[in-house]
Design a protein around this motif. Structure first.
Motif, mmCIF file in Angstrom:
data_model
loop_
_atom_site.group_PDB
_atom_site.id
_atom_site.type_symbol
_atom_site.label_atom_id
_atom_site.label_comp_id
_atom_site.label_asym_id
_atom_site.label_seq_id
_atom_site.Cartn_x
_atom_site.Cartn_y
_atom_site.Cartn_z
ATOM 1 N N THR A 54 19.498 131.850 60.808
ATOM 2 C CA THR A 54 19.743 133.206 62.106
ATOM 3 C C THR A 54 21.160 133.408 62.175
ATOM 4 O OG1 THR A 54 17.617 131.868 63.229
ATOM 5 C CG2 THR A 54 19.277 133.513 64.391
ATOM 6 N N PHE A 55 21.378 134.719 62.233
ATOM 7 C CA PHE A 55 22.641 135.380 62.518
ATOM 8 C C PHE A 55 22.597 135.889 63.982
ATOM 9 C CE2 PHE A 55 21.888 135.909 57.929
ATOM 10 C CZ PHE A 55 23.144 135.642 57.575
ATOM 11 N N ALA A 56 23.480 135.093 64.719
ATOM 12 C CA ALA A 56 23.698 135.240 66.205
ATOM 13 C C ALA A 56 24.399 136.809 66.369
ATOM 14 C CB ALA A 56 24.108 134.284 66.994
ATOM 15 N N ALA A 57 25.316 136.909 65.410
ATOM 16 C CA ALA A 57 26.202 138.082 65.587
ATOM 17 C C ALA A 57 26.133 138.711 64.106
ATOM 18 C CB ALA A 57 27.603 137.785 66.027
ATOM 19 N N THR A 58 26.660 139.836 63.915
ATOM 20 C CA THR A 58 27.066 140.730 62.548
ATOM 21 C C THR A 58 28.287 139.816 61.933
ATOM 22 O OG1 THR A 58 26.110 142.658 63.532
ATOM 23 C CG2 THR A 58 27.687 142.751 61.642
#
Length: 353
Positions: A54-58
């Motif tokens: 999972t990418f919480a931010a770019t």
């Protein structure tokens, strides 16, 4: 010559691949990632085994494994996030509007990025395009997933290359490539641009399909992808799980080794002779300049024309060769659709384009 067959399954499970998470929420996640740099909500991708990342931010600092993944980020408009690359593109080998941008990217290695340099690059994302294919001769001492994690680097592969050998059915379209572009757009906050790229690919492929789709299967020319750089002692066939099979099929041709399950397979020249293809693609890898590429194409053709095992092949006797690079055929990207069009224009003159 080094075999790529045994390595493909190992590399396919090494790390993440760019594919939206399972379930109906994946499209919503991709859409939410469009914007000016940060995702409105987390974006989840899965690896070949279904494990999630999972990418919480770019990501803000990206390293690419080679010119193909770099080109894709440049096309997406995320080139300003790239802090380094391996296997850099040769000057002038990318389209004009991308070439200048590519020249600004730091070259971490002319080949596979050394483990220590990659882990110390300060990247927060590493995009590995071709590990499963062993392009360029091996991955070297690649970091483990634990080492990537310790360095703060998320590690992803492109689905259409990393998981090719695991596919449960032949690859006959570019949907997996398009999914990769869509997912990479979600991860990098460039979903709108990703949608444009995918639409452009579909338009080209649909035009070819409309032009040649009515050609009966038995009348479609047979086609051999000659991977000259994989070695000439034993040819390396592209099988029905490789994206090249889709490119060839969509162009209205029949891959002579579409009957082998997997992505690649070492075969014998007697197998090629038995297939006796109508056309042969001189698939050389990018040498970094047009002149160097032309020389490699000439060498590949000369080898086929002078080798006792191949000089009497129908395609060789009739001079039916296509000078199309390996990467644009076998590595996932926007150029796959361009290659479909280029092959079709050669095989069906006057019908396409």
């Amino acid at each position: 010559m080094r075999s790529r067959v045994g390595r493909a399954m190992t590399a396919a499970v090494l790390g993440g691949l760019l594919a939206t998470g399972c379930g109906s929420g994946s499209d919503e996640k991709a859409s939410s990632a469009a914007g000016k740099g940060d995702s409105a909500e987390p974006v989840t991708v899965t690896d070949c085994a279904g494990a999630e990342t999972t990418f919480a931010a770019t990501p803000k600092r990206i390293v690419t494994s080679n010119a193909s993944s770099l080109e894709l980020l440049l096309r997406l408009g995320a080139g300003d996030k790239v802090v380094g690359t391996g296997f850099p593109p040769g000057k002038g080998t990318l389209p004009d509007e991308l070439d200048a941008q590519a020249r600004q990217v730091k070259v971490l290695s002319e080949t596979v990025i050394p483990k220590e340099k990659l882990l110390g690059s300060g990247a927060d994302l590493y995009i590995d395009t071709f590990a499963s294919m062993n392009m360029g001769g091996g991955m070297g001492d690649a970091p483990t997933e634990a080492e990537f994690k310790a360095a703060g680097i998320q590690h992803v592969f492109l689905k259409s290359t990393a998981c090719a050998a695991r596919s449960k059915s032949p690859v006959t379209d570019l949907s997996a490539v398009e999914d990769d572009i869509t997912s990479l757009g979600a991860v990098t906050g460039t979903s709108a641009r990703a949608a444009e790229l995918v639409a452009g690919m579909k338009e080209k492929v649909d035009a070819v399909r409309k032009a040649v789709g009515g050609t009966p299967e038995r009348k479609r020319p047979t086609y051999f992808f000659f991977d000259y750089d994989a070695g000439t002692k034993q040819p390396m066939a592209v099988c029905n799980r490789q994206v090249a099979n889709a490119v060839i099929t969509l162009a209205g041709a029949r891959n002579v080794f579409a009957d082998c399950d997997g992505d690649y397979k070492q075969v014998g020249w007697e197998d090629v002779i038995a297939k006796n293809p109508d056309w042969i693609q001189l698939a050389v890898r990018d040498r970094g300049s047009e002149a160097a590429n032309d020389k490699a194409y000439d060498e590949a053709r000369e080898w086929l024309e002078t080798n006792s095992a191949t000089k009497d092949l129908k395609a060789v006797e009739q001079g039916r060769f296509l000078r199309i690079g390996s990467e644009r055929t076998t590595i996932a990207g926007v150029a796959n659709a361009d290659t479909v069009e280029k092959i079709a224009k050669t095989l069906y003159p006057g019908k396409v384009g």
